[in-house]
Write an enzyme that holds these catalytic residues in place. Structure first.
Site, PDB file in Angstrom:
ATOM      1  N   GLY A  63       3.679 -12.254   3.884  1.00  0.00           N
ATOM      2  CA  GLY A  63       4.700 -11.538   3.107  1.00  0.00           C
ATOM      3  C   GLY A  63       4.132 -10.316   2.433  1.00  0.00           C
ATOM      4  O   GLY A  63       3.038  -9.862   2.770  1.00  0.00           O
ATOM      5  N   ASN A  64       4.887  -9.780   1.501  1.00  0.00           N
ATOM      6  CA  ASN A  64       4.410  -8.611   0.764  1.00  0.00           C
ATOM      7  C   ASN A  64       4.959  -8.668  -0.659  1.00  0.00           C
ATOM      8  O   ASN A  64       5.721  -9.565  -0.996  1.00  0.00           O
ATOM      9  CB  ASN A  64       4.832  -7.326   1.478  1.00  0.00           C
ATOM     10  CG  ASN A  64       6.338  -7.237   1.604  1.00  0.00           C
ATOM     11  OD1 ASN A  64       7.037  -7.033   0.623  1.00  0.00           O
ATOM     12  ND2 ASN A  64       6.849  -7.438   2.816  1.00  0.00           N
TER      13      ASN A  64
END
Ligand code: CTP
Length: 396
Positions: free
Chosen positions: A199-200
């Site tokens: 993810g980020n």
């Protein structure tokens, strides 16, 4: 906001006390500028107490701080309430024989007036010509209302109620009425196994602020929300929310909604790659399988949307960059805009103070031919408003 409330000599000045109270309660910094005449209706101590600030009427007080122009220069909004026929005439002529007059001449902020007078005075050709002059200068005329006046007569001339004035002067522009908007926001999560993902750090705040601003300005908004926390999503009240998890889901939702949209904004941080073989069961140390993850490339969603857009649709891409040299950052942003085929590309600086997970943002907007067509900084809502202003200018 820094608001100057100018009060002139009419009986309706008593209603302005409540207007000032509402503005102060709303968190605004209010400076009251009464005329000498206004003080015959409501006294100085009342204005000082209600605005929590010293109040003066003349141009010869507080001269060291050049108060006669400083107030107007610092104002974000000037409201004249009540505006008598006499003050309206003075405004039309540009007279500046008191603090109110100099403040009005020194300001470049929006000015709104709430006229209050007897019907005959309101209808007089001189007043009507003065009102037309003020309107042609961009001054907003709020009211007057129609109803009972102080002398027992009735007709147009009554100052609007404080709540009505407040609604009129603080209402945002409805310049997106009927515009269909699709916004992606948040960050995608690409599963590695049932409990882990790639993810980020995108929170979705800037995208939610863009949605909120568009709703407030009258647009029909679909928000494709990739893993956005409920408290962030709450800001986008009024938008239709389509929750998604992965880049693949985001792509499907965006293509579906974009088919009938006038504006597409890709504010989401989309994973460029995803694990090629997400595990069905949780990977464990015993499996020793977590030391290596094979990746496959995801589709570039915004490039695909831009390439197949319907006529008249505006496509906006985003880019979060950590390059601190502005020239290098712009050069990268220009290449990215070209590559994506977007009309506008909003570049935000992701550093310690700005960008991901932060309340504040600072952006530059790259348009046609790579020109920097706008910049904005401040809260994400303020930045959203600036992006919409630019976007509308690009569509015009
Ligand atoms: N974007 C997209 N699909 C992807 C990746 C990005 O639609 N698979 C969109 C983002 O929503 C954003 C824009 O493309 O509007 C730029 O994203 P960014 O990650 O900065 O672009 P990349 O092409 O991935 O470039 P970089 O090499 O900087 O990662």
């Amino acid at each position: 906001m820094n608001i100057v409330v100018a009060v002139t000599g009419g009986i309706a000045a008593y209603k302005t006390v409540h207007l000032v109270r509402l503005l102060v309660k709303g968190g605004h910094d209010v400076t009251v500028v009464p005329t000498e005449d206004a003080l015959r209706f409501v006294g100085l101590p009342t204005w000082e107490a209600i605005s929590r600030k010293p109040v003066t009427t003349g141009v010869h007080e507080d001269v060291a701080r050049v108060r006669h122009v400083a107030l107007g220069q610092a104002a974000d909004l000037v409201i004249v309430a009540p505006a008598t026929a006499n003050t309206i005439a003075k405004m039309a002529a540009g007279l500046a024989d008191d603090l109110l007059g100099t403040t009005l001449l020194a300001t470049t902020a929006p000015v709104a007036i709430a006229p209050a007078m007897h019907t005959e005075m309101w209808r007089h050709p001189a007043t009507q010509a003065n009102i037309a002059t003020l309107r042609s200068r961009g001054i907003r005329i709020v009211g007057p209302g129609d109803g009972e006046l102080t002398g027992g007569d009735s007709g147009p001339g009554r100052m609007l109620e404080p709540e009505e004035i407040l609604d009129a002067v603080l209402a945002p522009a409805r310049d997106l009425t009927g515009v269909r908007v699709v916004i992606s926001a948040g960050g995608t999560r690409e599963p590695i196994d049932p409990v882990r993902f790639l993810g980020n750090r995108s929170s979705g705040r800037q995208g939610a602020a863009l949605a909120a601003e568009a709703v407030a300005r009258g647009a029909e908004v679909v928000l494709v929300a990739a893993n956005i926390a409920p408290d962030v999503l709450a800001a986008a009240h009024g938008a239709t929310v389509r929750p998604v998890g992965t880049a693949g889901e985001l792509s499907i939702a965006m293509k579906d909604a974009a088919a009938s949209a006038d504006v597409v904004i890709m504010a989401a941080a989309v994973a460029d790659y995803r694990p090629a073989h997400p595990a069905e069961h949780k990977l464990t140390k015993e499996d020793a399988l977590l030391t290596r993850i094979d990746l496959v490339e995801n589709e570039d969603v915004v490039a695909a949307l831009a390439a197949s857009r319907p006529a008249g649709q505006t496509v906006v891409a985003f880019a979060a960059e950590t390059l601190t040299d502005p020239d290098e950052r712009r050069a990268r942003a220009r290449r990215k805009r070209e590559r994506k085929g977007a009309d506008l590309l909003v570049v935000n600086l992701a550093d310690a103070e700005h960008g991901f997970e932060k309340a504040e943002n600072a952006v530059e907007i790259i348009g046609e031919g790579g020109a920097v067509v706008g910049e904005a900084s401040g809260t994400k809502r303020e930045v959203a408003a600036a992006i919409w202003d630019r976007l509308l200018a690009a569509r015009a």
